[in-house]
Write an enzyme that holds these catalytic residues in place. Sequence first.
Site, PDB file in Angstrom:
ATOM      1  N   GLU A 174       9.611  -7.831  -3.301  1.00 54.68           N
ATOM      2  CA  GLU A 174       9.636  -9.153  -2.658  1.00 54.68           C
ATOM      3  C   GLU A 174      10.489  -9.148  -1.398  1.00 54.68           C
ATOM      4  O   GLU A 174      11.182 -10.111  -1.090  1.00 54.68           O
ATOM      5  CB  GLU A 174      10.164 -10.209  -3.637  1.00 54.68           C
ATOM      6  N   GLU A 233       0.851  -1.196   0.000  1.00 54.42           N
ATOM      7  CA  GLU A 233       0.000   0.000   0.000  1.00 54.42           C
ATOM      8  C   GLU A 233       0.886   1.245   0.000  1.00 54.42           C
ATOM      9  O   GLU A 233       2.077   1.160   0.346  1.00 54.42           O
ATOM     10  CB  GLU A 233      -0.905  -0.013   1.242  1.00 54.42           C
TER      11      GLU A 233
HETATM   12  P1  TGC Z   1       5.338 -12.669  11.201  1.00 55.90           P
HETATM   13  O1  TGC Z   1       4.637 -12.297  12.471  1.00 55.90           O
HETATM   14  O2  TGC Z   1       6.807 -12.888  11.211  1.00 55.90           O
HETATM   15  O3  TGC Z   1       4.631 -13.976  10.603  1.00 55.90           O
HETATM   16  C1  TGC Z   1       3.237 -14.087  10.439  1.00 55.90           C
HETATM   17  C2  TGC Z   1       2.904 -15.508  10.064  1.00 55.90           C
HETATM   18  O4  TGC Z   1       3.423 -15.779   8.750  1.00 55.90           O
HETATM   19  C3  TGC Z   1       4.437 -16.820   8.803  1.00 55.90           C
HETATM   20  N1  TGC Z   1       5.519 -16.387   7.896  1.00 55.90           N
HETATM   21  C4  TGC Z   1       5.760 -16.940   6.715  1.00 55.90           C
HETATM   22  N2  TGC Z   1       5.198 -17.979   6.082  1.00 55.90           N
HETATM   23  C5  TGC Z   1       5.682 -18.285   4.862  1.00 55.90           C
HETATM   24  N3  TGC Z   1       6.670 -17.608   4.258  1.00 55.90           N
HETATM   25  C6  TGC Z   1       7.238 -16.538   4.874  1.00 55.90           C
HETATM   26  N4  TGC Z   1       8.222 -15.862   4.250  1.00 55.90           N
HETATM   27  C7  TGC Z   1       6.804 -16.170   6.144  1.00 55.90           C
HETATM   28  N5  TGC Z   1       7.143 -15.186   7.014  1.00 55.90           N
HETATM   29  C8  TGC Z   1       6.351 -15.331   8.081  1.00 55.90           C
HETATM   30  C9  TGC Z   1       4.863 -16.885  10.242  1.00 55.90           C
HETATM   31  O5  TGC Z   1       5.348 -18.160  10.570  1.00 55.90           O
HETATM   32  C10 TGC Z   1       3.562 -16.563  10.960  1.00 55.90           C
HETATM   33  O6  TGC Z   1       2.749 -17.707  10.914  1.00 55.90           O
HETATM   34  P2  TGC Z   1       1.696 -18.028  12.093  1.00 55.90           P
HETATM   35  O7  TGC Z   1       1.160 -19.385  11.751  1.00 55.90           O
HETATM   36  O8  TGC Z   1       2.518 -17.997  13.348  1.00 55.90           O
HETATM   37  O9  TGC Z   1       0.676 -16.960  12.048  1.00 55.90           O
HETATM   38  O10 TGC Z   1       4.964 -11.617  10.078  1.00 55.90           O
HETATM   39  P3  TGC Z   1       5.145 -10.070  10.036  1.00 55.90           P
HETATM   40  O11 TGC Z   1       3.854  -9.504   9.601  1.00 55.90           O
HETATM   41  O12 TGC Z   1       5.769  -9.559  11.305  1.00 55.90           O
HETATM   42  O13 TGC Z   1       6.184  -9.961   8.823  1.00 55.90           O
HETATM   43  C11 TGC Z   1       7.484  -9.643   8.985  1.00 55.90           C
HETATM   44  C12 TGC Z   1       8.210  -9.298   7.644  1.00 55.90           C
HETATM   45  C13 TGC Z   1       8.807  -7.915   7.749  1.00 55.90           C
HETATM   46  C14 TGC Z   1       9.323 -10.306   7.500  1.00 55.90           C
HETATM   47  C15 TGC Z   1       7.247  -9.361   6.426  1.00 55.90           C
HETATM   48  O14 TGC Z   1       6.243  -8.414   6.544  1.00 55.90           O
HETATM   49  C16 TGC Z   1       7.957  -9.142   5.110  1.00 55.90           C
HETATM   50  O15 TGC Z   1       8.467 -10.078   4.520  1.00 55.90           O
HETATM   51  N6  TGC Z   1       7.975  -7.872   4.589  1.00 55.90           N
HETATM   52  C17 TGC Z   1       8.437  -7.573   3.240  1.00 55.90           C
HETATM   53  C18 TGC Z   1       7.263  -7.184   2.387  1.00 55.90           C
HETATM   54  C19 TGC Z   1       7.342  -7.775   1.028  1.00 55.90           C
HETATM   55  O16 TGC Z   1       8.153  -8.627   0.716  1.00 55.90           O
HETATM   56  N7  TGC Z   1       6.445  -7.360   0.149  1.00 55.90           N
HETATM   57  C20 TGC Z   1       6.360  -7.928  -1.148  1.00 55.90           C
HETATM   58  C21 TGC Z   1       5.143  -7.460  -1.883  1.00 55.90           C
HETATM   59  S1  TGC Z   1       4.773  -8.433  -3.298  1.00 55.90           S
HETATM   60  C22 TGC Z   1       5.935  -8.017  -4.413  1.00 55.90           C
HETATM   61  O17 TGC Z   1       6.855  -7.304  -4.191  1.00 55.90           O
HETATM   62  C23 TGC Z   1       5.741  -8.629  -5.721  1.00 55.90           C
HETATM   63  S2  TGC Z   1       6.900  -8.211  -6.912  1.00 55.90           S
HETATM   64  C24 TGC Z   1       6.507  -9.476  -7.928  1.00 55.90           C
HETATM   65  C25 TGC Z   1       7.145  -9.538  -9.203  1.00 55.90           C
HETATM   66  O18 TGC Z   1       6.861  -8.671 -10.068  1.00 55.90           O
HETATM   67  O19 TGC Z   1       7.927 -10.502  -9.391  1.00 55.90           O
HETATM   68  P1  FAD Z   2       9.752   1.080   2.269  1.00 55.88           P
HETATM   69  O1  FAD Z   2       9.188  -0.052   3.037  1.00 55.88           O
HETATM   70  O2  FAD Z   2       9.210   2.449   2.540  1.00 55.88           O
HETATM   71  O3  FAD Z   2      11.322   1.097   2.484  1.00 55.88           O
HETATM   72  C1  FAD Z   2      12.141   2.232   2.161  1.00 55.88           C
HETATM   73  C2  FAD Z   2      13.566   1.934   2.649  1.00 55.88           C
HETATM   74  O4  FAD Z   2      13.563   1.728   4.085  1.00 55.88           O
HETATM   75  C3  FAD Z   2      14.136   0.637   2.029  1.00 55.88           C
HETATM   76  O5  FAD Z   2      15.493   0.799   1.768  1.00 55.88           O
HETATM   77  C4  FAD Z   2      13.933  -0.384   3.153  1.00 55.88           C
HETATM   78  O6  FAD Z   2      14.877  -1.453   3.080  1.00 55.88           O
HETATM   79  C5  FAD Z   2      14.143   0.461   4.390  1.00 55.88           C
HETATM   80  N1  FAD Z   2      13.473  -0.092   5.564  1.00 55.88           N
HETATM   81  C6  FAD Z   2      12.144  -0.296   5.763  1.00 55.88           C
HETATM   82  N2  FAD Z   2      11.917  -0.878   6.947  1.00 55.88           N
HETATM   83  C7  FAD Z   2      13.138  -1.048   7.527  1.00 55.88           C
HETATM   84  C8  FAD Z   2      13.587  -1.604   8.759  1.00 55.88           C
HETATM   85  N3  FAD Z   2      12.729  -2.141   9.640  1.00 55.88           N
HETATM   86  N4  FAD Z   2      14.908  -1.600   9.036  1.00 55.88           N
HETATM   87  C9  FAD Z   2      15.797  -1.103   8.144  1.00 55.88           C
HETATM   88  N5  FAD Z   2      15.441  -0.548   6.960  1.00 55.88           N
HETATM   89  C10 FAD Z   2      14.130  -0.530   6.660  1.00 55.88           C
HETATM   90  N6  FAD Z   2       4.016  -5.127  -4.298  1.00 55.88           N
HETATM   91  C11 FAD Z   2       2.925  -5.927  -4.393  1.00 55.88           C
HETATM   92  O7  FAD Z   2       2.183  -6.097  -3.434  1.00 55.88           O
HETATM   93  N7  FAD Z   2       2.632  -6.570  -5.565  1.00 55.88           N
HETATM   94  C12 FAD Z   2       3.392  -6.430  -6.687  1.00 55.88           C
HETATM   95  O8  FAD Z   2       3.087  -7.039  -7.727  1.00 55.88           O
HETATM   96  C13 FAD Z   2       4.518  -5.567  -6.623  1.00 55.88           C
HETATM   97  N8  FAD Z   2       5.258  -5.323  -7.746  1.00 55.88           N
HETATM   98  C14 FAD Z   2       6.233  -4.369  -7.709  1.00 55.88           C
HETATM   99  C15 FAD Z   2       6.851  -3.974  -8.894  1.00 55.88           C
HETATM  100  C16 FAD Z   2       7.804  -2.956  -8.887  1.00 55.88           C
HETATM  101  C17 FAD Z   2       8.402  -2.485 -10.158  1.00 55.88           C
HETATM  102  C18 FAD Z   2       8.192  -2.367  -7.653  1.00 55.88           C
HETATM  103  C19 FAD Z   2       9.247  -1.289  -7.616  1.00 55.88           C
HETATM  104  C20 FAD Z   2       7.594  -2.763  -6.481  1.00 55.88           C
HETATM  105  C21 FAD Z   2       6.592  -3.745  -6.495  1.00 55.88           C
HETATM  106  N9  FAD Z   2       5.888  -4.088  -5.322  1.00 55.88           N
HETATM  107  C22 FAD Z   2       4.808  -4.924  -5.398  1.00 55.88           C
HETATM  108  C23 FAD Z   2       6.153  -3.363  -4.082  1.00 55.88           C
HETATM  109  C24 FAD Z   2       7.406  -3.830  -3.339  1.00 55.88           C
HETATM  110  O9  FAD Z   2       7.209  -5.058  -2.739  1.00 55.88           O
HETATM  111  C25 FAD Z   2       7.763  -2.727  -2.323  1.00 55.88           C
HETATM  112  O10 FAD Z   2       8.274  -1.640  -3.046  1.00 55.88           O
HETATM  113  C26 FAD Z   2       8.757  -3.220  -1.282  1.00 55.88           C
HETATM  114  O11 FAD Z   2       8.183  -4.200  -0.437  1.00 55.88           O
HETATM  115  C27 FAD Z   2       9.318  -2.071  -0.432  1.00 55.88           C
HETATM  116  O12 FAD Z   2       8.300  -1.255   0.068  1.00 55.88           O
HETATM  117  P2  FAD Z   2       8.395   0.355  -0.122  1.00 55.88           P
HETATM  118  O13 FAD Z   2       8.689   0.616  -1.556  1.00 55.88           O
HETATM  119  O14 FAD Z   2       7.172   0.932   0.454  1.00 55.88           O
HETATM  120  O15 FAD Z   2       9.659   0.783   0.690  1.00 55.88           O
END
Ligand code: TGC
Ligand code: FAD
Length: 387
Positions: free
Chosen positions: A366, A132
Amino acid sequence: MLDYVDLEADLSEEERLIRDTAREFVDEEVRPDIGDHFEAGTFPEDLIAEMGELGFYAPNLDHEATANVGERAYGLLMQELEAGDSGVRSMASVQGALVMYPIHAFGSAAQRERWLPDLADGSAVGCFGLTEPDHGSNPSAMETSAERDGDGYRLTGSKTWITNAPIADVALVWAKDRSVDGNPVRGFLIETDRDGVETNHIDGKLSMRASVTGEISLSDCFVPEESVLPDVSGMKGPLSCLTQARYGIAWGAVGAARDCFETAREYATDREQFGGPIARFQLQQGKLAEMATEITTAQLLAYRLADLKERGDLRPQQVSMAKRNNVSMCREVAPIAREMLGGNGITTDYSPMRHLANMETVYTYEGTHDIHSLILGEDLTGIAAFE
Ligand code: TGC
Ligand code: FAD
């Protein structure tokens, strides 16, 4: 093609076939005009159905609509697609790992029947709405709300940076269910032509230009109960999908880095300065040696993950290590390859600068590099340092 420790020798017939099919697809259908798409900021949409026909969407799922291949074959597919462009691998990742996987793992029989065949053959496109405007790295603070209304829900909120949103038929949107104590996060399969859904294109990207990215805005959008993924509640739902997609990225980054290396090696052998090929200079050889070593070690990590995933032992933290390492590796290799190409390296005639630009996105989405450091930090110390 770089395979320094002869990993090819251990591939099965099926794995070679998938790898070769994807490599040929990239050579014939992606390479010829991906530079033009990158410049224009467009995705080659004609490839969507073609990739479906070739079985490139979630072939590792055990379902009648998919090819049911192993995890190493799936990884090799991601590797070859990203050697073409991260946007092409992203198309396959989003469709397969972020939309088909959760429908398969957490959906009802009716949802599987409605969506999996169409997503598998590319006649429908999916997107995954987690991020978001105010909640990127910390999606559990999301504000998108689902309020109970009769036999369904009304959703309100905004998702941004969503790959494929403007061209998607269905959006898997993660929202907080306000009708249940604790407001657990649930997954909603929302047709994008429903009232109250709007998708906007995000312009001005300098990275991942050959990929469509957009916003999803939901204003009091009604979805019936049957649109909710029944078998998951809480952050485990979206985070499990991320683990699948991050696995593919760990492989994909190796492909993009290998493409940079091969382009630089060929250029250095052909390009003559000071009376001979630049590849004879020790400085250039040192760069090739460094790149080949980094790519090979990242590739070994990806192969090991495949074995762990295949036998059901893979932990999300191990995937974090590989996503973090392999993308970072590619982000270091791409500029070295670019510099070896001299002035020509800054054009779309060669791939390294395009991969270099793409890696800024792959390093960020991711889970950013920092977030994966913290995931590993927590796993190694038992102390979470997110807040
Ligand atoms: P947390 O309290 O640690 O865990 C909640 C529940 O989820 C389980 N879990 C997982 N399960 C599977 N895979 C994982 N990687 C998991 N991480 C946690 C965990 O065991 C727990 O389960 P339960 O049964 O106890 O409820 O979760 P949190 O909300 O505190 O999360 C922590 C954190 C920071 C690691 C997580 O929010 C995170 O990974 N943040 C990064 C956000 C992110 O990666 N966004 C991606 C958006 S999608 C995208 O970017 C698509 S780009 C696609 C493309 O074009 O290729
Ligand atoms: P922020 O979370 O605001 O982070 C900004 C900076 O602060 C980063 O350097 C980060 O590492 C740092 N930071 C944040 N928290 C901490 C911490 N606790 N400690 C230290 N440093 C920290 N999302 C979807 O849901 N679906 C999609 O299909 C998808 N596709 C995408 C495609 C593109 C081209 C891009 C650019 C992004 C896409 N995303 C998608 C979103 C993507 O997953 C987010 O951009 C990413 O998770 C980071 O979130 P943010 O951009 O809000 O950065």
